[in-house]
Design a protein around this motif. Sequence first.
Motif, mmCIF file in Angstrom:
data_model
loop_
_atom_site.group_PDB
_atom_site.id
_atom_site.type_symbol
_atom_site.label_atom_id
_atom_site.label_comp_id
_atom_site.label_asym_id
_atom_site.label_seq_id
_atom_site.Cartn_x
_atom_site.Cartn_y
_atom_site.Cartn_z
ATOM 1 N N CYS A 11 5.128 -23.669 0.649
ATOM 2 C CA CYS A 11 6.579 -23.389 0.447
ATOM 3 C C CYS A 11 7.337 -24.425 -0.059
ATOM 4 C CB CYS A 11 7.222 -22.682 1.623
ATOM 5 S SG CYS A 11 7.023 -24.024 3.114
ATOM 6 N N GLY A 12 8.436 -24.287 -0.911
ATOM 7 C CA GLY A 12 8.967 -25.323 -1.394
ATOM 8 C C GLY A 12 10.513 -25.303 -1.049
ATOM 9 N N ALA A 13 10.950 -26.450 -0.850
ATOM 10 C CA ALA A 13 12.519 -26.488 -0.111
ATOM 11 C C ALA A 13 13.455 -27.556 -0.808
ATOM 12 C CB ALA A 13 12.486 -27.206 1.129
ATOM 13 N N ASP A 14 14.877 -27.265 -0.388
ATOM 14 C CA ASP A 14 15.898 -28.285 -1.140
ATOM 15 C C ASP A 14 15.629 -29.523 -0.520
ATOM 16 O OD1 ASP A 14 16.830 -26.454 -2.793
ATOM 17 O OD2 ASP A 14 18.758 -25.890 -1.638
ATOM 18 N N ASN A 15 14.833 -29.978 0.372
ATOM 19 C CA ASN A 15 14.824 -31.200 0.758
ATOM 20 C C ASN A 15 13.733 -32.107 0.072
ATOM 21 O OD1 ASN A 15 12.349 -30.239 1.543
ATOM 22 N ND2 ASN A 15 12.610 -30.970 3.832
ATOM 23 N N GLU A 16 13.374 -31.341 -1.249
ATOM 24 C CA GLU A 16 12.542 -32.088 -2.276
ATOM 25 C C GLU A 16 11.035 -32.296 -1.706
ATOM 26 O OE1 GLU A 16 14.604 -35.435 -4.127
ATOM 27 O OE2 GLU A 16 16.212 -34.100 -4.584
ATOM 28 N N ALA A 17 10.839 -31.368 -1.067
ATOM 29 C CA ALA A 17 9.330 -31.354 -0.479
ATOM 30 C C ALA A 17 8.723 -29.921 -0.478
ATOM 31 C CB ALA A 17 9.495 -31.696 1.094
ATOM 32 N N VAL A 18 7.281 -30.384 -0.900
ATOM 33 C CA VAL A 18 6.265 -28.957 -0.691
ATOM 34 C C VAL A 18 5.429 -29.034 0.689
ATOM 35 C CG1 VAL A 18 4.223 -28.273 -1.773
ATOM 36 C CG2 VAL A 18 6.239 -29.028 -3.167
ATOM 37 N N TYR A 19 5.582 -27.991 1.062
ATOM 38 C CA TYR A 19 4.926 -27.844 2.412
ATOM 39 C C TYR A 19 3.598 -27.002 2.370
ATOM 40 C CZ TYR A 19 8.980 -29.879 4.676
ATOM 41 O OH TYR A 19 9.751 -30.670 4.877
ATOM 42 N N LEU A 20 2.264 -27.519 2.720
ATOM 43 C CA LEU A 20 1.112 -26.545 3.017
ATOM 44 C C LEU A 20 0.816 -26.279 4.244
ATOM 45 C CD1 LEU A 20 -1.575 -25.456 1.752
ATOM 46 C CD2 LEU A 20 -2.503 -27.813 1.954
ATOM 47 N N ILE A 21 0.667 -25.076 4.663
ATOM 48 C CA ILE A 21 0.448 -24.373 6.085
ATOM 49 C C ILE A 21 -1.141 -24.067 5.793
ATOM 50 C CG2 ILE A 21 0.946 -22.849 7.859
ATOM 51 C CD1 ILE A 21 3.795 -23.550 6.038
ATOM 52 N N LYS A 22 -2.078 -24.702 6.623
ATOM 53 C CA LYS A 22 -3.276 -24.175 6.704
ATOM 54 C C LYS A 22 -3.632 -23.394 7.917
ATOM 55 C CE LYS A 22 -5.799 -27.678 4.491
ATOM 56 N NZ LYS A 22 -6.440 -29.235 4.446
ATOM 57 N N ASN A 23 -4.874 -22.606 8.054
ATOM 58 C CA ASN A 23 -5.378 -22.037 9.079
ATOM 59 C C ASN A 23 -4.581 -20.840 9.704
ATOM 60 O OD1 ASN A 23 -7.436 -24.039 8.998
ATOM 61 N ND2 ASN A 23 -6.236 -25.153 10.558
ATOM 62 N N PHE A 24 -3.775 -20.233 8.636
ATOM 63 C CA PHE A 24 -2.805 -19.157 8.908
ATOM 64 C C PHE A 24 -3.798 -17.890 9.104
ATOM 65 C CE2 PHE A 24 -0.486 -15.665 7.319
ATOM 66 C CZ PHE A 24 0.245 -15.375 8.497
ATOM 67 N N LYS A 25 -3.689 -17.195 10.392
ATOM 68 C CA LYS A 25 -4.537 -16.033 11.013
ATOM 69 C C LYS A 25 -4.044 -14.958 10.423
ATOM 70 C CE LYS A 25 -6.767 -18.081 15.140
ATOM 71 N NZ LYS A 25 -6.177 -19.352 14.801
ATOM 72 N N TYR A 26 -4.578 -14.137 9.435
ATOM 73 C CA TYR A 26 -4.208 -13.069 8.748
ATOM 74 C C TYR A 26 -5.059 -11.811 9.076
ATOM 75 C CZ TYR A 26 -7.660 -14.107 5.204
ATOM 76 O OH TYR A 26 -8.742 -14.402 4.511
ATOM 77 N N GLU A 81 -3.731 -9.589 1.517
ATOM 78 C CA GLU A 81 -5.079 -9.298 2.379
ATOM 79 C C GLU A 81 -4.676 -8.357 3.554
ATOM 80 O OE1 GLU A 81 -8.603 -11.570 2.084
ATOM 81 O OE2 GLU A 81 -7.735 -12.531 0.239
ATOM 82 N N ASN A 82 -3.518 -8.596 4.209
ATOM 83 C CA ASN A 82 -3.280 -7.812 5.362
ATOM 84 C C ASN A 82 -1.485 -7.357 5.149
ATOM 85 O OD1 ASN A 82 -2.386 -6.691 7.798
ATOM 86 N ND2 ASN A 82 -2.958 -8.711 8.766
ATOM 87 N N PRO A 83 -1.497 -5.857 4.679
ATOM 88 C CA PRO A 83 -0.182 -5.449 4.551
ATOM 89 C C PRO A 83 0.853 -5.168 5.836
ATOM 90 C CG PRO A 83 -1.860 -3.588 4.274
ATOM 91 C CD PRO A 83 -2.539 -4.785 4.460
ATOM 92 N N HIS A 84 0.168 -5.696 7.038
ATOM 93 C CA HIS A 84 0.683 -5.569 8.170
ATOM 94 C C HIS A 84 1.660 -7.016 8.382
ATOM 95 C CE1 HIS A 84 -0.128 -1.487 9.353
ATOM 96 N NE2 HIS A 84 -1.490 -1.941 9.348
ATOM 97 N N LYS A 85 1.136 -8.139 7.608
ATOM 98 C CA LYS A 85 1.889 -9.251 8.001
ATOM 99 C C LYS A 85 2.904 -9.608 6.651
ATOM 100 C CE LYS A 85 -0.927 -11.863 10.816
ATOM 101 N NZ LYS A 85 -0.507 -11.793 12.253
ATOM 102 N N LEU A 86 4.091 -9.795 7.056
ATOM 103 C CA LEU A 86 4.998 -10.061 6.037
ATOM 104 C C LEU A 86 5.465 -11.523 6.430
ATOM 105 C CD1 LEU A 86 7.352 -8.991 4.113
ATOM 106 C CD2 LEU A 86 8.666 -8.869 6.062
ATOM 107 N N THR A 138 0.699 -1.307 0.073
ATOM 108 C CA THR A 138 -0.162 0.074 0.233
ATOM 109 C C THR A 138 0.790 1.319 0.096
ATOM 110 O OG1 THR A 138 -0.029 -0.003 2.282
ATOM 111 C CG2 THR A 138 -1.878 -1.258 0.968
ATOM 112 N N GLN A 139 2.201 1.087 0.246
ATOM 113 C CA GLN A 139 3.106 2.480 0.162
ATOM 114 C C GLN A 139 4.415 1.841 -0.458
ATOM 115 O OE1 GLN A 139 3.507 4.001 4.335
ATOM 116 N NE2 GLN A 139 2.416 2.274 5.050
ATOM 117 N N PRO A 140 3.948 2.065 -1.828
ATOM 118 C CA PRO A 140 5.299 1.424 -2.785
ATOM 119 C C PRO A 140 6.410 2.353 -2.534
ATOM 120 C CG PRO A 140 3.528 2.929 -3.992
ATOM 121 C CD PRO A 140 3.033 2.757 -2.646
ATOM 122 N N HIS A 141 6.627 3.381 -1.777
ATOM 123 C CA HIS A 141 8.006 3.896 -1.484
ATOM 124 C C HIS A 141 8.518 3.292 -0.491
ATOM 125 C CE1 HIS A 141 4.626 6.130 0.771
ATOM 126 N NE2 HIS A 141 5.526 5.904 1.656
#
Length: 346
Positions: free
Chosen positions: A331-346, A262-267, A218-221
């Motif tokens: 997220c994807g990693a060098d251990n040849e796995a893909v991780y799905l994280i659900k129920n993340f509160k944003y 949807e929430n610019p305060h979460k990085l 929201t603040q491109p500067h």
Amino acid sequence: MPLEVQGTFVSQKISKIRWIAEDYVETKCFFTGSWDDDQNSIKVWTLESPHEEEEVEYPRQLSEYLVNGDVTQIKFTEKNKIAVSLSNGDVKVLEVSLYDKQFPLKEVFHWEKLHNYGAEQCSCTSLDTLEGDIATIGEDGNVNILSGRRGEVMHSIKGADSCSLHSICFIKHTEVITGNVRGHMKIWDVRSTNNKPSAAFLLAGDELAATCIIHHPTQPHIILAGSESGALAVWDLRMNSFPTSLVNAHSAGVSEMQFHPENPHKLLTCSVSGELWEWNMEAMTKSSKGPDGQVMWMPLQDKKSMMVNSLIPALHKSINSLHCDKGRILCGADNEAVYLIKNFKY
């Protein structure tokens, strides 16, 4: 509901991972790009439950598009089109079918050996996209602005840097910021013909590579850069040319960052150290107003005020890529796995 983390072995080191957005339903499909394989590829996956009564979803491969070299970046140019940079210097625009994701990816444009040392190939290390335009960088130190709609090279900055460029970000249509292997940051006006940066500064004093750059949604500067040391630098382009705050974050290089759409305060940040963190960025904005009445980003006097949560137990290998869609993170990693994280509160 508690955070659910689920890993699936995909037998490829994943360099990039991206949700494929859907308009009215929760998306189930995503792209992965691989690296360090005999034959790398971009794959389309869907999440599905093996049994109807189960809630656990596993990725199933829908299609595979083979590429020469490692996939170094994947960014969307349109809803169903991606720009892909490769370690052989090529850049491609690929299209995924809106209706049938099992349909193989279709090549729309292909710029062969866009980055090169004359006859020798060199890596196209990264790219960024903005409303159909594509900005690419490479080990040759060049910057190219491409049209993802017409398939042409609109502008090239030859010798933008004397060493390998690592990261690039559009500030606006006419401006990009680049970071090189020594942490030198430069801002370029792509309309200029003199191939000189409009601003240049150092990420930090230790001459470590700028591994990724993003701007605040929201603040491109407000620009954030991740460093090879794991530090996070934040600065306000309206104010000064050096970071207002430098936070020692991960124990190894920052591989990718994303603000929650949807929430610019979460990085969200992930790292070569195998960490995936969620940051509350509200602590970085203090209540003082700038000269034009806007909220100022102040130096971090009190580092303890940063709220940081670890989202998964640290892996023993690098997490190279992350992508967030509502309450779910891939997220994807060098251990040849893909991780799905659900129920993340944003």
